[in-house]
Motif scaffolding. Structure first.
Motif, PDB file in Angstrom:
ATOM      1  N   LEU A   1      34.654  29.425  40.639  1.00  0.00           N
ATOM      2  CA  LEU A   1      35.802  29.976  41.350  1.00  0.00           C
ATOM      3  C   LEU A   1      37.049  29.801  40.495  1.00  0.00           C
ATOM      4  CD1 LEU A   1      35.366  28.791  45.061  1.00  0.00           C
ATOM      5  CD2 LEU A   1      34.765  30.995  44.060  1.00  0.00           C
ATOM      6  N   ARG A   2      37.925  30.769  40.602  1.00  0.00           N
ATOM      7  CA  ARG A   2      39.158  30.741  39.821  1.00  0.00           C
ATOM      8  C   ARG A   2      40.134  29.742  40.428  1.00  0.00           C
ATOM      9  NH1 ARG A   2      44.240  33.110  39.348  1.00  0.00           N
ATOM     10  NH2 ARG A   2      44.808  33.770  37.234  1.00  0.00           N
ATOM     11  N   ARG A   3      40.765  28.956  39.561  1.00  0.00           N
ATOM     12  CA  ARG A   3      41.807  28.032  39.970  1.00  0.00           C
ATOM     13  C   ARG A   3      43.163  28.739  39.897  1.00  0.00           C
ATOM     14  NH1 ARG A   3      39.674  22.941  36.304  1.00  0.00           N
ATOM     15  NH2 ARG A   3      38.521  21.833  37.920  1.00  0.00           N
ATOM     16  N   PRO A   4      44.173  28.175  40.529  1.00  0.00           N
ATOM     17  CA  PRO A   4      45.487  28.830  40.480  1.00  0.00           C
ATOM     18  C   PRO A   4      46.042  29.021  39.078  1.00  0.00           C
ATOM     19  CG  PRO A   4      45.427  27.184  42.221  1.00  0.00           C
ATOM     20  CD  PRO A   4      44.149  27.026  41.447  1.00  0.00           C
ATOM     21  N   ASP A   5      45.659  28.154  38.146  1.00  0.00           N
ATOM     22  CA  ASP A   5      46.208  28.251  36.786  1.00  0.00           C
ATOM     23  C   ASP A   5      45.407  29.187  35.885  1.00  0.00           C
ATOM     24  OD1 ASP A   5      43.928  26.801  36.416  1.00  0.00           O
ATOM     25  OD2 ASP A   5      44.896  25.030  35.561  1.00  0.00           O
ATOM     26  N   GLY A   6      44.413  29.898  36.438  1.00  0.00           N
ATOM     27  CA  GLY A   6      43.638  30.835  35.656  1.00  0.00           C
ATOM     28  C   GLY A   6      42.367  30.259  35.075  1.00  0.00           C
ATOM     29  N   ARG A   7      42.211  28.960  35.127  1.00  0.00           N
ATOM     30  CA  ARG A   7      40.957  28.355  34.707  1.00  0.00           C
ATOM     31  C   ARG A   7      39.954  28.445  35.861  1.00  0.00           C
ATOM     32  NH1 ARG A   7      41.249  22.929  33.735  1.00  0.00           N
ATOM     33  NH2 ARG A   7      42.964  22.781  35.231  1.00  0.00           N
ATOM     34  N   PHE A   8      38.718  28.011  35.600  1.00  0.00           N
ATOM     35  CA  PHE A   8      37.664  28.111  36.600  1.00  0.00           C
ATOM     36  C   PHE A   8      37.025  26.744  36.833  1.00  0.00           C
ATOM     37  CE2 PHE A   8      38.202  32.435  35.273  1.00  0.00           C
ATOM     38  CZ  PHE A   8      37.893  33.199  36.398  1.00  0.00           C
ATOM     39  N   LEU A   9      36.509  26.573  38.052  1.00  0.00           N
ATOM     40  CA  LEU A   9      35.744  25.376  38.401  1.00  0.00           C
ATOM     41  C   LEU A   9      34.312  25.801  38.664  1.00  0.00           C
ATOM     42  CD1 LEU A   9      35.635  22.332  39.125  1.00  0.00           C
ATOM     43  CD2 LEU A   9      36.072  23.011  41.503  1.00  0.00           C
TER      44      LEU A   9
ATOM     45  N   GLN B   1      41.151  37.838  28.698  1.00  0.00           N
ATOM     46  CA  GLN B   1      39.944  38.499  29.158  1.00  0.00           C
ATOM     47  C   GLN B   1      40.218  39.098  30.532  1.00  0.00           C
ATOM     48  OE1 GLN B   1      36.754  38.695  27.819  1.00  0.00           O
ATOM     49  NE2 GLN B   1      37.016  37.436  25.996  1.00  0.00           N
ATOM     50  N   ALA B   2      39.694  40.301  30.754  1.00  0.00           N
ATOM     51  CA  ALA B   2      39.866  40.924  32.065  1.00  0.00           C
ATOM     52  C   ALA B   2      39.193  40.097  33.156  1.00  0.00           C
ATOM     53  CB  ALA B   2      39.295  42.341  32.045  1.00  0.00           C
ATOM     54  N   LEU B   3      38.082  39.442  32.801  1.00  0.00           N
ATOM     55  CA  LEU B   3      37.364  38.640  33.787  1.00  0.00           C
ATOM     56  C   LEU B   3      38.176  37.443  34.266  1.00  0.00           C
ATOM     57  CD1 LEU B   3      33.700  38.529  32.415  1.00  0.00           C
ATOM     58  CD2 LEU B   3      34.541  39.768  34.411  1.00  0.00           C
ATOM     59  N   ALA B   4      39.193  37.063  33.521  1.00  0.00           N
ATOM     60  CA  ALA B   4      39.979  35.890  33.906  1.00  0.00           C
ATOM     61  C   ALA B   4      40.696  36.093  35.230  1.00  0.00           C
ATOM     62  CB  ALA B   4      40.986  35.554  32.812  1.00  0.00           C
ATOM     63  N   ALA B   5      40.849  37.343  35.672  1.00  0.00           N
ATOM     64  CA  ALA B   5      41.521  37.632  36.937  1.00  0.00           C
ATOM     65  C   ALA B   5      40.554  37.658  38.114  1.00  0.00           C
ATOM     66  CB  ALA B   5      42.251  38.973  36.848  1.00  0.00           C
TER      67      ALA B   5
ATOM     68  N   GLN C   1      32.891  22.221  25.156  1.00  0.00           N
ATOM     69  CA  GLN C   1      33.910  21.612  24.290  1.00  0.00           C
ATOM     70  C   GLN C   1      35.044  21.078  25.144  1.00  0.00           C
ATOM     71  OE1 GLN C   1      35.159  24.611  21.490  1.00  0.00           O
ATOM     72  NE2 GLN C   1      33.499  24.172  20.076  1.00  0.00           N
ATOM     73  N   GLY C   2      35.407  19.818  24.938  1.00  0.00           N
ATOM     74  CA  GLY C   2      36.563  19.241  25.613  1.00  0.00           C
ATOM     75  C   GLY C   2      36.377  19.160  27.122  1.00  0.00           C
ATOM     76  N   LEU C   3      37.507  19.148  27.818  1.00  0.00           N
ATOM     77  CA  LEU C   3      37.478  19.021  29.271  1.00  0.00           C
ATOM     78  C   LEU C   3      36.943  20.280  29.934  1.00  0.00           C
ATOM     79  CD1 LEU C   3      40.921  17.245  29.873  1.00  0.00           C
ATOM     80  CD2 LEU C   3      38.649  16.210  29.864  1.00  0.00           C
ATOM     81  N   ASP C   4      37.290  21.433  29.407  1.00  0.00           N
ATOM     82  CA  ASP C   4      36.835  22.702  29.962  1.00  0.00           C
ATOM     83  C   ASP C   4      35.896  23.384  28.978  1.00  0.00           C
ATOM     84  OD1 ASP C   4      38.266  22.525  32.306  1.00  0.00           O
ATOM     85  OD2 ASP C   4      40.033  23.538  31.509  1.00  0.00           O
ATOM     86  N   SER C   5      34.731  23.801  29.488  1.00  0.00           N
ATOM     87  CA  SER C   5      33.811  24.564  28.653  1.00  0.00           C
ATOM     88  C   SER C   5      34.396  25.955  28.409  1.00  0.00           C
ATOM     89  CB  SER C   5      32.447  24.676  29.332  1.00  0.00           C
ATOM     90  OG  SER C   5      31.882  23.407  29.524  1.00  0.00           O
ATOM     91  N   ARG C   6      34.081  26.511  27.259  1.00  0.00           N
ATOM     92  CA  ARG C   6      34.561  27.847  26.923  1.00  0.00           C
ATOM     93  C   ARG C   6      33.561  28.877  27.434  1.00  0.00           C
ATOM     94  NH1 ARG C   6      34.915  30.262  20.814  1.00  0.00           N
ATOM     95  NH2 ARG C   6      35.702  32.336  21.334  1.00  0.00           N
ATOM     96  N   ILE C   7      34.023  29.852  28.204  1.00  0.00           N
ATOM     97  CA  ILE C   7      33.157  30.893  28.755  1.00  0.00           C
ATOM     98  C   ILE C   7      32.969  31.978  27.702  1.00  0.00           C
ATOM     99  CG2 ILE C   7      32.838  32.572  30.601  1.00  0.00           C
ATOM    100  CD1 ILE C   7      34.732  30.903  32.319  1.00  0.00           C
ATOM    101  N   LEU C   8      31.712  32.200  27.292  1.00  0.00           N
ATOM    102  CA  LEU C   8      31.403  33.193  26.271  1.00  0.00           C
ATOM    103  C   LEU C   8      30.808  34.464  26.862  1.00  0.00           C
ATOM    104  CD1 LEU C   8      29.801  30.854  23.580  1.00  0.00           C
ATOM    105  CD2 LEU C   8      32.175  31.583  23.759  1.00  0.00           C
ATOM    106  N   LEU C   9      30.123  34.326  27.981  1.00  0.00           N
ATOM    107  CA  LEU C   9      29.448  35.470  28.598  1.00  0.00           C
ATOM    108  C   LEU C   9      29.426  35.252  30.103  1.00  0.00           C
ATOM    109  CD1 LEU C   9      28.134  37.988  27.335  1.00  0.00           C
ATOM    110  CD2 LEU C   9      25.927  36.844  27.545  1.00  0.00           C
ATOM    111  N   ALA C  10      29.868  36.261  30.873  1.00  0.00           N
ATOM    112  CA  ALA C  10      29.965  36.092  32.322  1.00  0.00           C
ATOM    113  C   ALA C  10      29.968  37.450  32.999  1.00  0.00           C
ATOM    114  CB  ALA C  10      31.230  35.315  32.692  1.00  0.00           C
ATOM    115  N   ALA C  11      29.868  37.426  34.314  1.00  0.00           N
ATOM    116  CA  ALA C  11      29.974  38.641  35.126  1.00  0.00           C
ATOM    117  C   ALA C  11      30.560  38.238  36.468  1.00  0.00           C
ATOM    118  CB  ALA C  11      28.612  39.300  35.307  1.00  0.00           C
ATOM    119  N   PRO C  12      31.333  39.130  37.097  1.00  0.00           N
ATOM    120  CA  PRO C  12      31.943  38.790  38.389  1.00  0.00           C
ATOM    121  C   PRO C  12      30.914  38.765  39.504  1.00  0.00           C
ATOM    122  CG  PRO C  12      32.431  41.060  37.796  1.00  0.00           C
ATOM    123  CD  PRO C  12      31.726  40.471  36.627  1.00  0.00           C
TER     124      PRO C  12
END
Length: 849
Positions: free
Chosen positions: A547-555, A568-572, A584-595
């Protein structure tokens, strides 16, 4: 037929297998073990006309070995010698030697655990220690021990230490072949390669072309580096007589065959290869090896549940294998793109895959075999417990295991497909929804490399739906739509696209899924089911629904954070599923996804969605809050106020608030604190009294405070509590009476004043009183039934202590006269008699006459 070194040990090998059910054969590259051993054993009497299965780690090596053996017999593959690899089988009724890849061996064993028509299983190149090879050997050993005591097992390796594997097989014979290799000169860099490894590789190739004769085999970590080196060579221009060929696992068979075939007369060949060319096959014409010293391996993290590809340094054994490729046909040269100092730091051997891989496929195969714990089988390296447990938890989440850990009918169907459990589950869930075709395309796409790549380098758009459209050949107005915002146009890997279509068609035929019409009336491709990509991904990766967080990151559902690296358009999107993540780090980097549509989440995962009432202490508002939540793992799908929370739960939440904030949140008055301290004083006198110290009260909040919190919800409500009365409830009637008698709140002094007793230090209760009010009192006041003297703080008229004593009689006799001199000088208007024991006590400056 050319005589190869392995032939010298064939008589000993035949004898070993005549009298033993297993053996280990160690032979270096080029000795001929892969192609000569199976043919030599084909007519052994103990084989009884049954088949030989030989396991090869890679498809290219399996096909090449089978073709070469068939050619030695003057036959075509599929006659005496055949092969069985993914999507390609050449086996006939007369086939006696089957060269198979690892997943195929596992399927054969699952279908026929006794291997009724097999007399010998050969594990070739076992030193690569793939997880499938370890699993296949473990299953064969159990089959041999339980079902087939006549089944022969032969483990062949180039670099593996033979003794541990021989011990695992039961102390079997170990045979060695010296092999044959031409001398290879090894050249190192003076210092570590600076910049990208591709630049160093291009420079080394250009120099080798000028200085040395023969074809060149270049080892690079992955396909990205292969493409970039090929582009770099094209820029410098090596001439028309130089042919550049690529060699990696996903390359079409025809291009792989072209890479290993001899160069044409007058032509020089440069083969850019991954580690696929290390063993089991000969790249014809190679006299020069250029080794980047790097390889790409999958690393699984039990902490995150994710696998990532990691570029690491090769081991010493692997680098020697690569070096040996230059000495197969004659003297050669190996150019290593690292220094001798770095070479000394290389690990002796690569880590076995079973210790670092995703164990979900292994756990599913073991469940299908009927094994719950890996310890039931014999392993060279057992699977790590944490990763294996996490794998079984994933299988349970996918419905492959029931509550007792046994394989479900759904899990059995998943195992029969031979896909990764995530992808098998996705396809089986998709078929009843009419989405089987899309699921097969997604499975084929997710199993291989990304078919989109940005022409300028970097990562293309992360939207998985774009890949489906590319696979289906849907032409959009602007192909740059396949790239991330601002990243430039993206190219479609046509070879990869064809591979995916072939694999998807294979699964559709195997499962009986009809092919839908994809063309509309105007010839425009239909996109209806493409939008369901997110739902199918959710079936495969339920732990990566986000799910998208208010800051544009995801949980993520698993509780990890995730984010896109760039625009990325998917970020919305409010909800999506991440098919590929880079940990990597605190947040994993999303390389491939779908809504993913929230309604689809509710519809298809209803059994995993929990409704809970959250009643908790909110420190910000210093009150209990009651919320009704709909939860999906770590994701909160709905969250709203609860109008009528359960009173007991609210009281528990308020109690937790007291625990968090400390006892100071309670309405402690002077009287209630004194009551607490008086009780502590009595406990010093008698340990049988209750402990009401702050630490004890915090520890036992539920016992003494909780019954009084019903109906209260905030810090303000707590102020209505009478703590002295609450503490009193811990005492019996006799204790209450004794408390009043032995620990009085006040003492009446000679002046008639009622002075409060301070029990702040229960071991030394004190009475702070003006010295003039004590005239006439000969002895120190006592409490606790006359057993405990009070500590007197005798005060000046200004209420400042002038003497602290527990012996009033001694004070009058010894210290009073010195104190009197000082006080009389400072307070001349006050009454300072010569005989304090006969003087009249007074609260005033002077006593009334």
């Amino acid at each position: 037929m050319i005589k190869l070194p392995i032939e010298e040990v064939l008589p000993a090998l035949k004898a070993a297998l005549q009298f033993n059910t297993s053996a280990v054969l160690s032979a270096p590259p080029g000795a001929g073990k892969t192609t000569r051993v199976p043919l030599a054993l084909l007519d052994e009497p103990w084989l009884l006309g049954r088949r030989i299965l030989m396991l090869e780690p890679r498809r290219l090596a399996a096909r090449t070995a089978a073709r070469y053996m068939a050619a030695l017999l003057g036959e075509q593959t599929g006659e005496t010698v055949g092969y069985r690899v993914k999507l390609d089988t050449r086996v006939g009724a007369a086939t006696r030697i089957e060269v198979v890849t690892e997943g195929v061996l596992t399927r054969i064993l699952q279908d026929d655990p006794a291997l009724e028509n097999v007399g010998l299983v050969i594990f070739d190149e076992f030193h690569e220690r793939s997880i499938h090879a370890d699993l296949g050997l473990a299953l064969c050993l159990q089959s041999q021990a339980v079902l087939r005591d006549d089944l022969r097992i032969l483990v062949m390796s180039a670099t593996l230490e033979a003794d541990p594997i021989a011990a695992l097989l039961g102390g079997v014979p170990v045979l060695s072949s010296e092999g044959r290799a031409f001398p290879v000169e090894t050249v190192y860099l003076d210092r570590s390669a600076a910049g990208r490894i591709e630049q160093a590789a291009v420079q080394a190739i250009a120099e080798a072309i000028e200085r040395f004769p023969g074809d060149i085999l270049v080892f690079l970590p992955g396909t990205g580096e292969i493409r970039r080196v090929a582009a770099g060579l094209a820029e410098i221009g090596l001439g028309p007589d130089v042919r550049i060929a690529s060699l990696y696992g996903d390359l079409p068979q025809q291009e792989q065959d072209r890479a290993i075939a001899p160069a044409k007369p007058g032509e020089r060949k440069i083969v850019l290869s991954t580690s696929i060319a290390e063993t089991s096959l000969t790249v014809e014409g190679v006299r020069i090896v250029i080794d980047s010293g790097l390889m790409r391996v999958p690393r699984f993290s039990p902490r995150t549940g994710m696998t990532r590809l990691e570029t690491v340094a090769v081991s010493k054994a692997a680098s020697d294998q690569r070096r040996g490729r230059a000495g197969r046909l004659g003297p050669g040269i190996c150019l290593r793109l690292w220094s001798e100092a770095e070479d000394r730091r290389l690990a002796p051997r690569s880590t076995p895959e079973i210790l670092e891989a995703d164990l979900a496929p292994l756990a599913l195969e073991l469940a299908a075999w009927g094994v719950v714990a890996p310890a039931e089988l014999r392993w060279l390296d057992p699977p790590p417990a944490a990763a294996y447990q996490q794998a079984r938890e994933l299988l349970a989440q996918l419905g492959a295991l029931d509550g007792s850990g046994a394989l479900t009918p759904h899990g059995r169907r998943m195992a029969e497909l031979g896909l990764h459990p995530r992808l098998a589950h996705m396809i089986l869930k998709a078929i009843p929804l009419g989405l089987g075709e899309l699921a097969c395309e997604l499975a084929a796409l997710l199993e291989g490399r990304d078919i989109l790549r940005r022409s300028g380098g970097g990562a293309p758009d992360a939207d998985l739906r774009l890949r489906i459209e590319a696979i289906r050949g849907i032409q959009k107005e602007n192909i740059s739509g396949f790239s991330a915002a601002g990243s430039g146009p993206a190219d479609v890997d046509e070879a990869g696209r064809r591979r995916i279509l072939i694999e998807a068609d294979h699964w559709k035929r195997k499962l009986g899924i009809p092919t839908n019409e994809k063309e509309g009336k105007g010839g425009e491709a239909l996109l209806d089911d493409t939008q369901a990509s997110g739902l199918l991904l959710a079936f495969a990766y339920p732990d990566r629904i986000a799910l998208r967080r208010p800051d544009g990151r995801f949980l993520l559902r698993c509780g990890r954070g995730a984010a896109f690296a760039g625009m990325q358009a998917l970020a919305a999107e409010p909800c999506l599923v991440a098919a590929e993540l880079e940990d990597q780090g605190l947040d994993s980097r999303i390389l491939l996804a779908a809504p993913l549509e929230i309604r689809d989440l509710h519809r298809h995962f209803a059994d995993q969605i929990e409704q809970e009432s959250a009643i908790f202490w909110d420190r910000a508002i210093q009150a209990v809050r009651a919320r009704k939540r709909v939860r999906f793992g770590a994701l909160i799908l709905q969250d709203g106020p609860m109008p009528d929370p359960d009173p007991e739960a609210a009281a528990e939440a308020l109690l937790e608030g007291v625990r968090q904030e400390g006892l100071d949140i309670l309405p402690w008055t002077r009287a209630s604190r004194q009551y607490q301290q008086r009780m502590q004083f009595m406990r010093l006198m008698d340990p049988g009294w209750p402990d009401v110290s702050d630490s004890a009260l915090i520890h036992a909040l539920a016992d003494w405070l909780l019954p009084h919190l019903h109906g209260l919800k905030s810090r303000a409500d707590l102020q209505r509590l009478n703590l002295a009365a609450i503490l009193q409830e811990a005492l019996t009637w006799n204790q209450r009476r004794q408390l009043d008698e032995d620990a009085p709140t006040h003492i009446v002094v000679p002046s008639g004043s009622r002075i409060p007793v301070d029990y702040g230090d229960p071991s030394a209760p004190l009475l702070a009183v003006r010295l003039q009010e004590m005239f006439g009192l000969k002895q120190t006041p006592m409490i606790a039934g006359g057993k405990f003297p009070l500590t007197l703080h005798l005060l000046s008229p200004a209420q400042r202590p002038v003497q602290v004593t527990r012996d009033l009689a001694s004070f009058w006799q010894n210290a009073y006269f010195e104190v009197k001199k000082d006080l009389k000088g400072r307070y001349p208007k006050h009454y300072w008699p010569d005989d304090p024991l006969e003087a009249q006590p007074t609260k005033r400056a002077k006593p009334r006459l």
